[in-house]
Design a protein around this motif. Structure first.
Motif, short mmCIF file in Angstrom:
data_model
loop_
_atom_site.label_atom_id
_atom_site.label_comp_id
_atom_site.label_asym_id
_atom_site.label_seq_id
_atom_site.Cartn_x
_atom_site.Cartn_y
_atom_site.Cartn_z
N ALA A 47 0.88 -1.68 -0.14
CA ALA A 47 -0.10 0.11 0.16
C ALA A 47 0.74 1.15 -0.37
O ALA A 47 1.99 1.68 0.43
N ALA A 48 0.42 2.47 -0.46
CA ALA A 48 1.47 3.93 -0.43
C ALA A 48 2.22 3.88 1.32
O ALA A 48 1.19 3.65 1.60
N LEU A 49 3.33 4.07 1.27
CA LEU A 49 4.09 4.24 2.34
C LEU A 49 4.35 5.70 2.17
O LEU A 49 4.50 6.48 1.80
N VAL A 50 4.64 5.93 3.49
CA VAL A 50 4.61 7.62 3.73
C VAL A 50 5.95 7.32 4.72
O VAL A 50 5.90 6.52 5.30
N PRO A 68 7.99 8.34 0.28
CA PRO A 68 7.15 8.65 0.29
C PRO A 68 7.41 7.21 -0.94
O PRO A 68 8.18 6.73 -2.06
N ALA A 69 6.73 6.05 -1.05
CA ALA A 69 6.95 4.82 -2.07
C ALA A 69 4.92 5.21 -2.30
O ALA A 69 4.43 3.99 -1.20
N ASP A 70 4.45 4.14 -3.49
CA ASP A 70 3.05 4.31 -3.51
C ASP A 70 3.55 2.81 -4.08
O ASP A 70 4.34 2.15 -3.85
N ARG A 71 1.54 2.26 -4.04
CA ARG A 71 0.99 1.06 -4.11
C ARG A 71 2.05 0.38 -5.42
O ARG A 71 2.36 0.57 -6.43
N GLY A 72 3.11 -0.68 -4.84
CA GLY A 72 3.28 -1.21 -6.28
C GLY A 72 4.86 -0.83 -6.50
O GLY A 72 5.91 -1.97 -6.81
N GLU A 73 5.49 0.26 -5.94
CA GLU A 73 6.76 0.82 -6.05
C GLU A 73 7.99 0.06 -5.42
O GLU A 73 7.44 -0.64 -3.69
N HIS A 74 8.76 -0.09 -5.72
CA HIS A 74 10.19 -0.67 -5.54
C HIS A 74 10.66 -0.45 -4.13
O HIS A 74 10.72 1.20 -3.96
N HIS A 76 13.20 -0.01 -0.90
CA HIS A 76 15.04 -0.22 -0.64
C HIS A 76 15.43 0.79 -0.16
O HIS A 76 15.20 1.97 0.15
N LEU A 77 17.04 0.95 -0.76
CA LEU A 77 17.73 1.92 -0.07
C LEU A 77 17.32 3.29 -0.26
O LEU A 77 17.89 4.44 0.00
N HIS A 78 16.54 3.63 -1.54
CA HIS A 78 16.08 5.31 -2.03
C HIS A 78 15.35 5.09 -1.03
O HIS A 78 14.79 6.62 -0.78
N ASN A 79 14.48 4.35 -0.16
CA ASN A 79 13.57 5.13 0.27
C ASN A 79 13.03 4.67 1.82
O ASN A 79 11.74 4.34 2.52
N MET A 80 13.97 4.18 2.32
CA MET A 80 14.36 3.16 3.74
C MET A 80 15.34 2.56 4.14
O MET A 80 16.86 3.06 3.40
#
Lengths: 98, 400
Positions: A47-50, A68-74, A76-80
């Motif tokens: 699901a969308a993550l913020v 932020p990561a949209d639903r289905g988005e990778h 990984h290191l760039h957003n976590m």
């Protein structure tokens, strides 16, 4: 094209074979078009993550969202990031000394 | 029943290795030449590179030299290093094994010592090969597990499959050891409930907190760039996957390198040094941990890999279980078992767990694992510092 949910509480899925942009991957029964290439074993958002969200895998916390990561988005290191010890890559030493 | 080698201490070996041990880097070349020129799959090179004494290295070396898979020892000393060669030789002699010591400075140098060493190996091997055989039940096995080159598939295929095999072995009365407290960082809140006693649970949490502190001071987690390329983002994510190798049995205790588990069951091997960080990283590479598992008596080690590690080990066979189906195709010649089939829907975790169990028994019975067949005999031992485990770590041994 598939991704598996390891635990009902998880907010990510694990890709079971590499997917390319445009490939449809089922997330909770709904087909979602991939925006980037994602390799086997990598994670996508259920699901969308913020920023600040805790990422849950195996039903357990495995780090926090930093962008932020949209639903289905990778995911990984760039957003976590780790909530314990920062992850290092091959160029970490060069980046820290330059 | 496995046809094993009987040892004087009552333990049983699944191999009958002659170990050639250098006690300082200065003796490494001579020892390696002896092993290379002997060219026997059961003559293995082991050693310690440092010139300064270290009680951990001394303990591990003695534990390895008297491991049930070892039938005899040839010691290679330069002559002036600190390692107590007489102490090591005495322990091996007392264990009923042949042991010979060659001091390069007193043996005419490189060429003469290589020639003398090859003769010593031949004499030791003749004695060891004449040793008694004995039947060994699967419940008498000590089995270790390690993961290396992990990726996002490891924690969902090979690792839980090893966990199933561990559950079967523990249920049958065998001894299983999992390790690497640095790869349990993030699992501290779920692991304590599996301990035999609340006091052991507290020790498990403390060992993980020790690891987290140690790695934080050093500035790196137990995490390699390839882990991230394979889809693992954080230390705690890697930990959750690594933890699944332990299966679901109760945890009977904590051991440290060179300690033998006192009774059957599932044990955690605490590999992170005690005290303030000294001597660098706890585990500079996977083989350092494999050596420590062997020092705790492991006859065989189950090694899971996603990215594709190719290593084996001296002394105790390594069985390779590949987690990633793509890696299993790329490195097919290096893997014993392809757990990547689980991801492609061609096998269940339980079926691969059974396959690992059967393969372990076959290798215990004398079949060579893939890494053995390929000649992998890696060994690495460096400096560390440990305090003995406290009574709460081994509740069965300290029950009133």
């Amino acid at each position: 094209m598939s991704a598996i949910l390891l635990h009902p509480d998880d907010n990510i899925l694990v890709v079971t074979a590499a997917v390319a942009p445009g490939d449809l991957v089922a997330i909770d029964g709904a087909p979602i078009a991939m925006r980037s290439r994602v390799e086997v074993g990598h994670k996508i958002a259920r699901a969308a993550l913020v920023a600040g969200d805790t990422v849950i895998k195996y039903g357990a916390p495995i780090g926090s969202i930093t962008a932020p990561a949209d639903r289905g988005e990778h995911v990984h290191l760039h957003n976590m990031k780790s909530d314990y010890i920062a992850t290092h890559m091959r160029d970490t030493l060069e980046r820290s000394t330059s | 029943m496995i046809s094993a080698w009987a040892r004087a201490d009552g333990r049983k070996g699944i191999r009958n290795v002659i170990a050639v041990a250098y006690l300082v880097e200065c003796a490494h070349h001579v020892a390696r030449k002896i092993v290379d020129k002997t060219d026997d799959p059961d003559v293995h090179l082991i050693g310690f590179p440092g010139c300064y004494p270290n009680s951990y290295a001394d303990k591990v070396m003695k534990a390895i030299a008297t491991h049930p898979n070892v039938g005899g020892l040839v010691i290679l000393s330069l002559g002036c290093e600190s390692f107590n060669r007489e102490g090591l030789a005495a322990v091996v002699k007392a264990s009923g094994r042949p042991v010979e010591t060659l001091v390069i400075q007193e043996n005419g140098g490189t060429a003469a010592t290589i020639a003398a060493g090859m003769e010593a190996v031949a004499r030791s091997k003749a004695i060891a090969d004449a040793g008694a055989r004995v039947a060994m039940a699967p419940s008498e096995l000590v089995i270790g597990t390690i993961c290396g080159g992990s990726d996002g598939t490891s924690g969902i295929t090979a690792n839980p499959a090893v966990g199933r095999a561990f559950d079967r072995f523990v249920a049958e009365g065998a001894t299983c050891i999992f390790e690497e407290t640095g790869e349990l960082v993030g699992c501290e809140n779920i692991i304590a409930d599996r301990a035999l006693t609340p006091e052991l649970g507290a020790e498990l949490v403390a060992s993980i907190e020790k690891a987290e502190r140690y790695y934080t001071i050093l500035g790196f987690g137990s995490f390699a760039p390839g882990n991230a390329e394979g889809g693992l983002t954080t230390q705690e994510e890697k930990s959750m996957g690594a933890y699944s190798k332990s299966g679901s049995s109760p945890i009977s205790g904590i051991v440290k390198p060179g300690d033998l588990p006192p009774s059957p069951g599932l044990y955690l091997l605490d590999v992170v040094p005690d005290g303030e960080p000294r001597f660098g990283f706890p585990n500079i590479s996977d083989n350092a941990e494999i050596v420590e598992l062997i020092a705790c008596g492991a006859h065989i080690n189950l090694f899971t890999t996603g990215r594709g590690s190719v290593v084996g080990s001296a002394i105790s066979p390594v069985i390779k279980i590949c987690a990633n189906p793509e890696t299993a195709r790329k490195l097919a010649g290096d893997m014993d078992i392809n757990a990547g089939r689980i991801l492609e829907g061609n096998a269940t975790i339980g079926a691969v767990g059974d396959e690992i169990y059967e393969r372990t028994l076959a290798v215990a019975g004398g079949e060579r694992s893939v890494s053995e067949e390929l000649g992998h005999r890696e060994f690495i031992l460096t400096y560390k510092t440990f305090e003995p485990v406290g009574p709460a770590c081994l509740p069965r041994s300290h029950a009133a």
